[in-house]
Design a protein around this motif. Structure first.
Motif, PDB file in Angstrom:
ATOM      1  N   LEU A 183     -14.468  34.863 -18.707  1.00 51.67           N
ATOM      2  CA  LEU A 183     -15.919  34.741 -18.760  1.00 51.67           C
ATOM      3  C   LEU A 183     -16.243  33.274 -18.962  1.00 51.67           C
ATOM      4  O   LEU A 183     -15.578  32.590 -19.753  1.00 51.67           O
ATOM      5  CB  LEU A 183     -16.505  35.494 -19.948  1.00 51.67           C
ATOM      6  N   LEU A 184     -17.256  32.796 -18.283  1.00 55.51           N
ATOM      7  CA  LEU A 184     -17.755  31.442 -18.483  1.00 55.51           C
ATOM      8  C   LEU A 184     -19.196  31.602 -18.934  1.00 55.51           C
ATOM      9  O   LEU A 184     -19.974  32.310 -18.284  1.00 55.51           O
ATOM     10  CB  LEU A 184     -17.669  30.675 -17.166  1.00 55.51           C
ATOM     11  N   PHE A 185     -19.553  30.987 -20.063  1.00 57.23           N
ATOM     12  CA  PHE A 185     -20.915  31.186 -20.572  1.00 57.23           C
ATOM     13  C   PHE A 185     -21.423  29.943 -21.280  1.00 57.23           C
ATOM     14  O   PHE A 185     -20.668  29.055 -21.657  1.00 57.23           O
ATOM     15  CB  PHE A 185     -20.991  32.411 -21.495  1.00 57.23           C
ATOM     16  N   GLN A 186     -22.743  29.919 -21.411  1.00 53.95           N
ATOM     17  CA  GLN A 186     -23.448  28.886 -22.155  1.00 53.95           C
ATOM     18  C   GLN A 186     -24.330  29.578 -23.174  1.00 53.95           C
ATOM     19  O   GLN A 186     -24.758  30.717 -22.959  1.00 53.95           O
ATOM     20  CB  GLN A 186     -24.317  28.051 -21.211  1.00 53.95           C
ATOM     21  N   LEU A 187     -24.624  28.891 -24.264  1.00 50.40           N
ATOM     22  CA  LEU A 187     -25.523  29.461 -25.261  1.00 50.40           C
ATOM     23  C   LEU A 187     -26.970  29.340 -24.817  1.00 50.40           C
ATOM     24  O   LEU A 187     -27.816  30.142 -25.183  1.00 50.40           O
ATOM     25  CB  LEU A 187     -25.316  28.776 -26.618  1.00 50.40           C
ATOM     26  N   GLU A 188     -27.247  28.331 -24.007  1.00 51.33           N
ATOM     27  CA  GLU A 188     -28.579  28.125 -23.421  1.00 51.33           C
ATOM     28  C   GLU A 188     -28.410  28.080 -21.901  1.00 51.33           C
ATOM     29  O   GLU A 188     -27.720  27.214 -21.386  1.00 51.33           O
ATOM     30  CB  GLU A 188     -29.189  26.808 -23.910  1.00 51.33           C
ATOM     31  N   GLY A 189     -29.026  28.998 -21.199  1.00 51.47           N
ATOM     32  CA  GLY A 189     -28.944  29.002 -19.743  1.00 51.47           C
ATOM     33  C   GLY A 189     -27.720  29.745 -19.227  1.00 51.47           C
ATOM     34  O   GLY A 189     -27.081  30.504 -19.952  1.00 51.47           O
ATOM     35  N   GLU A 190     -27.417  29.508 -17.958  1.00 47.42           N
ATOM     36  CA  GLU A 190     -26.296  30.168 -17.294  1.00 47.42           C
ATOM     37  C   GLU A 190     -25.373  29.121 -16.681  1.00 47.42           C
ATOM     38  O   GLU A 190     -25.833  28.099 -16.181  1.00 47.42           O
ATOM     39  CB  GLU A 190     -26.805  31.084 -16.185  1.00 47.42           C
ATOM     40  N   PRO A 191     -24.074  29.379 -16.682  1.00 48.20           N
ATOM     41  CA  PRO A 191     -23.133  28.433 -16.091  1.00 48.20           C
ATOM     42  C   PRO A 191     -23.239  28.434 -14.568  1.00 48.20           C
ATOM     43  O   PRO A 191     -23.635  29.433 -13.957  1.00 48.20           O
ATOM     44  CB  PRO A 191     -21.771  28.946 -16.542  1.00 48.20           C
ATOM     45  N   GLU A 192     -22.883  27.329 -13.964  1.00 45.65           N
ATOM     46  CA  GLU A 192     -22.893  27.224 -12.505  1.00 45.65           C
ATOM     47  C   GLU A 192     -21.586  27.766 -11.940  1.00 45.65           C
ATOM     48  O   GLU A 192     -20.524  27.591 -12.536  1.00 45.65           O
ATOM     49  CB  GLU A 192     -23.065  25.764 -12.088  1.00 45.65           C
ATOM     50  N   GLN A 193     -21.675  28.383 -10.772  1.00 43.75           N
ATOM     51  CA  GLN A 193     -20.484  28.953 -10.152  1.00 43.75           C
ATOM     52  C   GLN A 193     -19.463  27.871  -9.782  1.00 43.75           C
ATOM     53  O   GLN A 193     -18.270  28.142  -9.764  1.00 43.75           O
ATOM     54  CB  GLN A 193     -20.855  29.782  -8.921  1.00 43.75           C
ATOM     55  N   THR A 194     -19.913  26.642  -9.556  1.00 48.19           N
ATOM     56  CA  THR A 194     -18.963  25.569  -9.239  1.00 48.19           C
ATOM     57  C   THR A 194     -17.993  25.345 -10.396  1.00 48.19           C
ATOM     58  O   THR A 194     -16.817  25.048 -10.165  1.00 48.19           O
ATOM     59  CB  THR A 194     -19.689  24.244  -8.909  1.00 48.19           C
ATOM     60  N   TYR A 195     -18.463  25.489 -11.637  1.00 47.75           N
ATOM     61  CA  TYR A 195     -17.570  25.363 -12.795  1.00 47.75           C
ATOM     62  C   TYR A 195     -16.543  26.495 -12.796  1.00 47.75           C
ATOM     63  O   TYR A 195     -15.362  26.278 -13.069  1.00 47.75           O
ATOM     64  CB  TYR A 195     -18.346  25.381 -14.104  1.00 47.75           C
ATOM     65  N   ALA A 196     -17.008  27.706 -12.511  1.00 41.41           N
ATOM     66  CA  ALA A 196     -16.103  28.857 -12.493  1.00 41.41           C
ATOM     67  C   ALA A 196     -15.046  28.696 -11.403  1.00 41.41           C
ATOM     68  O   ALA A 196     -13.875  29.028 -11.610  1.00 41.41           O
ATOM     69  CB  ALA A 196     -16.895  30.144 -12.285  1.00 41.41           C
ATOM     70  N   ARG A 197     -15.450  28.179 -10.244  1.00 39.81           N
ATOM     71  CA  ARG A 197     -14.482  27.944  -9.161  1.00 39.81           C
ATOM     72  C   ARG A 197     -13.443  26.903  -9.578  1.00 39.81           C
ATOM     73  O   ARG A 197     -12.255  27.047  -9.293  1.00 39.81           O
ATOM     74  CB  ARG A 197     -15.190  27.492  -7.893  1.00 39.81           C
ATOM     75  N   ALA A 198     -13.877  25.853 -10.257  1.00 40.38           N
ATOM     76  CA  ALA A 198     -12.956  24.804 -10.705  1.00 40.38           C
ATOM     77  C   ALA A 198     -11.957  25.361 -11.721  1.00 40.38           C
ATOM     78  O   ALA A 198     -10.762  25.049 -11.664  1.00 40.38           O
ATOM     79  CB  ALA A 198     -13.733  23.634 -11.301  1.00 40.38           C
ATOM     80  N   VAL A 199     -12.428  26.192 -12.651  1.00 40.65           N
ATOM     81  CA  VAL A 199     -11.535  26.792 -13.639  1.00 40.65           C
ATOM     82  C   VAL A 199     -10.555  27.740 -12.955  1.00 40.65           C
ATOM     83  O   VAL A 199      -9.355  27.726 -13.248  1.00 40.65           O
ATOM     84  CB  VAL A 199     -12.331  27.520 -14.747  1.00 40.65           C
ATOM     85  N   ALA A 200     -11.044  28.570 -12.038  1.00 45.17           N
ATOM     86  CA  ALA A 200     -10.172  29.493 -11.315  1.00 45.17           C
ATOM     87  C   ALA A 200      -9.085  28.715 -10.567  1.00 45.17           C
ATOM     88  O   ALA A 200      -7.913  29.111 -10.573  1.00 45.17           O
ATOM     89  CB  ALA A 200     -10.986  30.352 -10.345  1.00 45.17           C
ATOM     90  N   ASP A 201      -9.458  27.610  -9.958  1.00 47.36           N
ATOM     91  CA  ASP A 201      -8.488  26.774  -9.253  1.00 47.36           C
ATOM     92  C   ASP A 201      -7.467  26.196 -10.229  1.00 47.36           C
ATOM     93  O   ASP A 201      -6.262  26.209  -9.968  1.00 47.36           O
ATOM     94  CB  ASP A 201      -9.215  25.647  -8.509  1.00 47.36           C
ATOM     95  N   ALA A 202      -7.938  25.712 -11.372  1.00 43.23           N
ATOM     96  CA  ALA A 202      -7.035  25.135 -12.382  1.00 43.23           C
ATOM     97  C   ALA A 202      -6.047  26.172 -12.908  1.00 43.23           C
ATOM     98  O   ALA A 202      -4.906  25.839 -13.227  1.00 43.23           O
ATOM     99  CB  ALA A 202      -7.848  24.550 -13.533  1.00 43.23           C
ATOM    100  N   LEU A 203      -6.479  27.431 -12.964  1.00 42.15           N
ATOM    101  CA  LEU A 203      -5.603  28.507 -13.431  1.00 42.15           C
ATOM    102  C   LEU A 203      -4.712  29.058 -12.331  1.00 42.15           C
ATOM    103  O   LEU A 203      -3.889  29.942 -12.569  1.00 42.15           O
ATOM    104  CB  LEU A 203      -6.440  29.636 -14.047  1.00 42.15           C
ATOM    105  N   GLY A 204      -4.884  28.561 -11.109  1.00 36.45           N
ATOM    106  CA  GLY A 204      -4.043  29.002 -10.005  1.00 36.45           C
ATOM    107  C   GLY A 204      -4.454  30.319  -9.385  1.00 36.45           C
ATOM    108  O   GLY A 204      -3.658  30.955  -8.700  1.00 36.45           O
TER     109      GLY A 204
END
Length: 105
Positions: free
Chosen positions: A49-70
Motif C-alpha cells: 500500500l502507498l499512502f499519504q496522511l493528506e491527499g492521495e499518492p500518485e501512481q508514478t510513485y507506486a510504479r517506481a516502487v514496484a520497479d525497485a522491488l522487481g
C-alpha cells in the motif's frame, strides 16, 4: 575518537530489505519514503500500500516502487480505509488481490 563515515543507502536497497524482512518475519513493514508518503509492505512480499496522511499518492510513485522491488506484472488499485485512501499494488503471479492489512486510519 574517530567518527564513522556517513553511508548512503539507496532507497531501492531499503525497500528490498524491508520486503525481505516482511517475508522472513511474517509481519507488515512500514517505511516513510518522504514527507507525507508511506509504504506498507505485505508479509508475502508481493503486495504493498502507498499512502499519504493528506491527499492521495500518485501512481508514478507506486510504479517506481514496484520497479525497485522487481515486480514484473504489477496491478494497481485503490483501498478506501476509514480516513485514508491508499494506492494498492499487487504483483500478479497467483497472489489474490487483497489489501495488505488494515493500517490505522
Amino acid at each position: 575518537m574517530a567518527v564513522p563515515p556517513t553511508v548512503t543507502v539507496p532507497v531501492r536497497e531499503v525497500l528490498r530489505h524491508a520486503r525481505d524482512r516482511a517475508t522472513r518475519t511474517g509481519r507488515t513493514q512500514q517505511i516513510e519514503l518522504g514527507q507525507d508518503l508511506f509504504i506498507r509492505l505485505a508479509p508475502d512480499g508481493k503486495r504493498f500500500l502507498l499512502f499519504q496522511l493528506e491527499g492521495e499518492p500518485e501512481q508514478t510513485y507506486a510504479r517506481a516502487v514496484a520497479d525497485a522491488l522487481g515486480f514484473k506484472n504489477p496491478t494497481f488499485g485503490w483501498h478506501q480505509g476509514q480516513t485514508l485512501r491508499s494506492l494498492t499494488v499487487v504483483e500478479e503471479d497467483g497472489v489474490s488481490e487483497q489489501a495488505v492489512d488494515e493500517h490505522t486510519d
